[in-house]
Design a protein around this motif. Sequence first.
Motif, PDB file in Angstrom:
ATOM      1  N   ALA A 190      42.209  62.659 -26.804  1.00  0.00           N
ATOM      2  CA  ALA A 190      42.256  63.896 -26.018  1.00  0.00           C
ATOM      3  C   ALA A 190      41.501  64.987 -26.761  1.00  0.00           C
ATOM      4  CB  ALA A 190      43.706  64.319 -25.808  1.00  0.00           C
ATOM      5  N   ALA A 191      40.853  65.872 -26.011  1.00  0.00           N
ATOM      6  CA  ALA A 191      40.058  66.937 -26.643  1.00  0.00           C
ATOM      7  C   ALA A 191      40.901  67.743 -27.622  1.00  0.00           C
ATOM      8  CB  ALA A 191      39.476  67.848 -25.555  1.00  0.00           C
ATOM      9  N   ALA A 192      42.157  67.957 -27.284  1.00  0.00           N
ATOM     10  CA  ALA A 192      43.022  68.779 -28.141  1.00  0.00           C
ATOM     11  C   ALA A 192      43.289  68.111 -29.494  1.00  0.00           C
ATOM     12  CB  ALA A 192      44.349  69.042 -27.433  1.00  0.00           C
ATOM     13  N   ASP A 193      43.102  66.787 -29.552  1.00  0.00           N
ATOM     14  CA  ASP A 193      43.398  66.058 -30.796  1.00  0.00           C
ATOM     15  C   ASP A 193      42.145  65.721 -31.587  1.00  0.00           C
ATOM     16  OD1 ASP A 193      46.076  65.999 -30.066  1.00  0.00           O
ATOM     17  OD2 ASP A 193      45.796  64.176 -28.866  1.00  0.00           O
ATOM     18  N   THR A 194      40.993  66.277 -31.193  1.00  0.00           N
ATOM     19  CA  THR A 194      39.746  65.821 -31.808  1.00  0.00           C
ATOM     20  C   THR A 194      39.724  66.010 -33.334  1.00  0.00           C
ATOM     21  OG1 THR A 194      37.336  65.867 -31.621  1.00  0.00           O
ATOM     22  CG2 THR A 194      38.452  68.006 -31.565  1.00  0.00           C
ATOM     23  N   GLY A 195      39.075  65.066 -33.990  1.00  0.00           N
ATOM     24  CA  GLY A 195      38.883  65.167 -35.435  1.00  0.00           C
ATOM     25  C   GLY A 195      37.544  65.773 -35.788  1.00  0.00           C
ATOM     26  N   LEU A 196      36.699  66.032 -34.774  1.00  0.00           N
ATOM     27  CA  LEU A 196      35.406  66.715 -34.992  1.00  0.00           C
ATOM     28  C   LEU A 196      35.531  68.092 -34.359  1.00  0.00           C
ATOM     29  CD1 LEU A 196      32.408  66.651 -35.897  1.00  0.00           C
ATOM     30  CD2 LEU A 196      31.852  65.575 -33.716  1.00  0.00           C
ATOM     31  N   LEU A 197      35.929  69.063 -35.183  1.00  0.00           N
ATOM     32  CA  LEU A 197      36.296  70.374 -34.650  1.00  0.00           C
ATOM     33  C   LEU A 197      35.109  71.308 -34.482  1.00  0.00           C
ATOM     34  CD1 LEU A 197      39.146  69.963 -36.959  1.00  0.00           C
ATOM     35  CD2 LEU A 197      39.695  70.906 -34.734  1.00  0.00           C
ATOM     36  N   GLY A 198      33.983  70.942 -35.039  1.00  0.00           N
ATOM     37  CA  GLY A 198      32.773  71.745 -34.901  1.00  0.00           C
ATOM     38  C   GLY A 198      31.708  71.179 -35.804  1.00  0.00           C
ATOM     39  N   PHE A 199      30.459  71.488 -35.495  1.00  0.00           N
ATOM     40  CA  PHE A 199      29.393  70.993 -36.362  1.00  0.00           C
ATOM     41  C   PHE A 199      28.170  71.884 -36.261  1.00  0.00           C
ATOM     42  CE2 PHE A 199      28.582  68.762 -32.359  1.00  0.00           C
ATOM     43  CZ  PHE A 199      27.213  68.959 -32.186  1.00  0.00           C
ATOM     44  N   ARG A 200      27.304  71.720 -37.233  1.00  0.00           N
ATOM     45  CA  ARG A 200      26.008  72.385 -37.286  1.00  0.00           C
ATOM     46  C   ARG A 200      25.026  71.361 -37.832  1.00  0.00           C
ATOM     47  NH1 ARG A 200      28.090  75.858 -34.918  1.00  0.00           N
ATOM     48  NH2 ARG A 200      28.075  78.105 -35.161  1.00  0.00           N
ATOM     49  N   MET A 201      23.802  71.305 -37.282  1.00  0.00           N
ATOM     50  CA  MET A 201      22.770  70.391 -37.807  1.00  0.00           C
ATOM     51  C   MET A 201      21.439  71.122 -37.849  1.00  0.00           C
ATOM     52  SD  MET A 201      23.862  67.323 -35.301  1.00  0.00           S
ATOM     53  CE  MET A 201      22.668  66.055 -35.676  1.00  0.00           C
ATOM     54  N   ARG A 202      20.681  70.928 -38.914  1.00  0.00           N
ATOM     55  CA  ARG A 202      19.379  71.604 -39.018  1.00  0.00           C
ATOM     56  C   ARG A 202      18.335  70.686 -39.614  1.00  0.00           C
ATOM     57  NH1 ARG A 202      21.845  76.757 -39.955  1.00  0.00           N
ATOM     58  NH2 ARG A 202      22.177  77.392 -37.817  1.00  0.00           N
ATOM     59  N   SER A 203      17.070  70.939 -39.232  1.00  0.00           N
ATOM     60  CA  SER A 203      15.925  70.234 -39.807  1.00  0.00           C
ATOM     61  C   SER A 203      14.835  71.247 -40.078  1.00  0.00           C
ATOM     62  CB  SER A 203      15.379  69.187 -38.832  1.00  0.00           C
ATOM     63  OG  SER A 203      16.392  68.296 -38.446  1.00  0.00           O
ATOM     64  N   ASP A 204      14.128  71.070 -41.173  1.00  0.00           N
ATOM     65  CA  ASP A 204      12.978  71.918 -41.476  1.00  0.00           C
ATOM     66  C   ASP A 204      11.886  71.064 -42.113  1.00  0.00           C
ATOM     67  OD1 ASP A 204      11.118  73.761 -42.131  1.00  0.00           O
ATOM     68  OD2 ASP A 204      12.338  74.846 -43.583  1.00  0.00           O
ATOM     69  N   GLY A 205      11.068  70.483 -41.243  1.00  0.00           N
ATOM     70  CA  GLY A 205       9.998  69.594 -41.701  1.00  0.00           C
ATOM     71  C   GLY A 205       8.904  70.300 -42.481  1.00  0.00           C
ATOM     72  N   SER A 206       8.866  71.627 -42.409  1.00  0.00           N
ATOM     73  CA  SER A 206       7.832  72.337 -43.174  1.00  0.00           C
ATOM     74  C   SER A 206       8.077  72.194 -44.671  1.00  0.00           C
ATOM     75  CB  SER A 206       7.760  73.811 -42.768  1.00  0.00           C
ATOM     76  OG  SER A 206       8.891  74.507 -43.243  1.00  0.00           O
ATOM     77  N   ARG A 207       9.302  71.808 -45.040  1.00  0.00           N
ATOM     78  CA  ARG A 207       9.612  71.608 -46.457  1.00  0.00           C
ATOM     79  C   ARG A 207       9.741  70.117 -46.791  1.00  0.00           C
ATOM     80  NH1 ARG A 207      14.490  75.637 -47.767  1.00  0.00           N
ATOM     81  NH2 ARG A 207      14.961  75.565 -45.549  1.00  0.00           N
ATOM     82  N   ASN A 208       9.158  69.286 -45.948  1.00  0.00           N
ATOM     83  CA  ASN A 208       9.272  67.827 -46.117  1.00  0.00           C
ATOM     84  C   ASN A 208       8.812  67.341 -47.481  1.00  0.00           C
ATOM     85  OD1 ASN A 208       7.604  65.016 -45.612  1.00  0.00           O
ATOM     86  ND2 ASN A 208       9.595  65.051 -44.633  1.00  0.00           N
ATOM     87  N   ALA A 209       7.753  67.983 -48.009  1.00  0.00           N
ATOM     88  CA  ALA A 209       7.146  67.485 -49.252  1.00  0.00           C
ATOM     89  C   ALA A 209       8.065  67.597 -50.463  1.00  0.00           C
ATOM     90  CB  ALA A 209       5.847  68.235 -49.521  1.00  0.00           C
ATOM     91  N   CYS A 210       9.156  68.342 -50.346  1.00  0.00           N
ATOM     92  CA  CYS A 210      10.097  68.481 -51.476  1.00  0.00           C
ATOM     93  C   CYS A 210      10.718  67.154 -51.880  1.00  0.00           C
ATOM     94  CB  CYS A 210      11.265  69.390 -51.091  1.00  0.00           C
ATOM     95  SG  CYS A 210      10.857  71.102 -50.989  1.00  0.00           S
TER      96      CYS A 210
END
Length: 353
Positions: A190-210
């Motif tokens: 059930a949504a009320a019991d979720t174990g994934l309460l929030g998230f954030r994801m990011r990518s920045d390929g301009s710094r790929n060479a690191c």
Amino acid sequence: MPNGVSLSLTGPMAGAGTNPAAGMALVGCGSALPAVSISNEELSRRVDTSDAWIRSRTGIGARRVCGPDEPLTVLASQAARRALEHAGWRPEDVDLILLATSSPDDLFGTAPRVQAALGATGAVAFDLTAACSGFLFALVTAGQYIASGAVRRAVVIGADQLSRWVDWDDRRTCVLFGDGAAAVAVEACAAADTGLLGFRMRSDGSRNACLTLAQTDSRAALLGELSTQKGGFAPIHMNGQEVYKFAVREVPAILQELLESTGVAPAQLDWLLLHQANQRILDAVAERFAVPAERVLSNLAHYGNTSAATIPLMLDEAVRDGRVLSGHLLASSGFGAGLSWGAALLRWQGPPG
Ligand code: ACO
């Protein structure tokens, strides 16, 4: 918006409008490690380094390394099998297997081999590559399939064998990495019991060479004047200081956003479950949120950086030894090559170890 492309969500997951069982519960975990452990002292016989240097700069004391007859499929399958057993599932109960890895046995995909090894005949299985953020990204991805109602039960595996791709004569990188695999079993709730309460994801390929594990520039003659690119990868290349600066800047920032958006104060967290790259990064993040050291999970001393495996490996260890208990709240963050980074607020709901 800060650098990079961003995806985020807080509260009921995508698909909640169409599927009443739109939550995802984390109900089992398992891990697998190669038997061979190489200490810092042993490594210093090969490269010009020392236990004192590695420990003081990284917190790493040893790392596990696979032999030539230990493919990723075997480690990943063992970890997944243990997660299934822990959750009390049969292999045929699984609908989806996601394998987060940057070191597959087969570039066409290693997850189907894991599916076959498990006997998970009803599961669709595929790989997902996002380096050290891979497990977190895969967990969120599984959450979306579950939230949409397409999948009821999934196994999310983080597994890497970077020993294959490390230059064992480059002391700047070879001391950091180890091999390992770990998995989490997740299911609709059930949504009320979720174990994934929030998230954030990011990518920045301009710094790929690191930080790269890139295709080598090698050509093969094809026909007359025609040639093609020949497959093959160069060893891991890393600008350690840039990656370090990236991590100590972006990880606290993304965790801060996540906590603010979920309305959770750092003091409410039971655990910080961060990608295990460097103890100094863990300490810096903990200090920023005033999380005491005893609530920061760390096993770097034993395993080093196992890339996509670190987060579930740490979770499994802490569940098995009774630190992480059902109902505990964990703030997790993965970060690494891409560059990619992310954070998730998780609640563990599985049985004890
Ligand atoms: N042993 C002894 N000396 C070393 C070693 C070693 N293993 N490695 C580097 N050195 C030397 C360098 O040559 C340099 O010597 P010099 O001054 O004579 O040139 C000196 O130590 C300092 O080198 P730095 O690179 O400045 O060392 P730093 O303090 O930055 O530590 C480290 C390096 C540990 C790699 C750090 O930058 C770091 O942790 N970065 C983040 C790495 C990371 O987390 N990577 C993984 C990301 S996850 C993923 O996606 C794979």
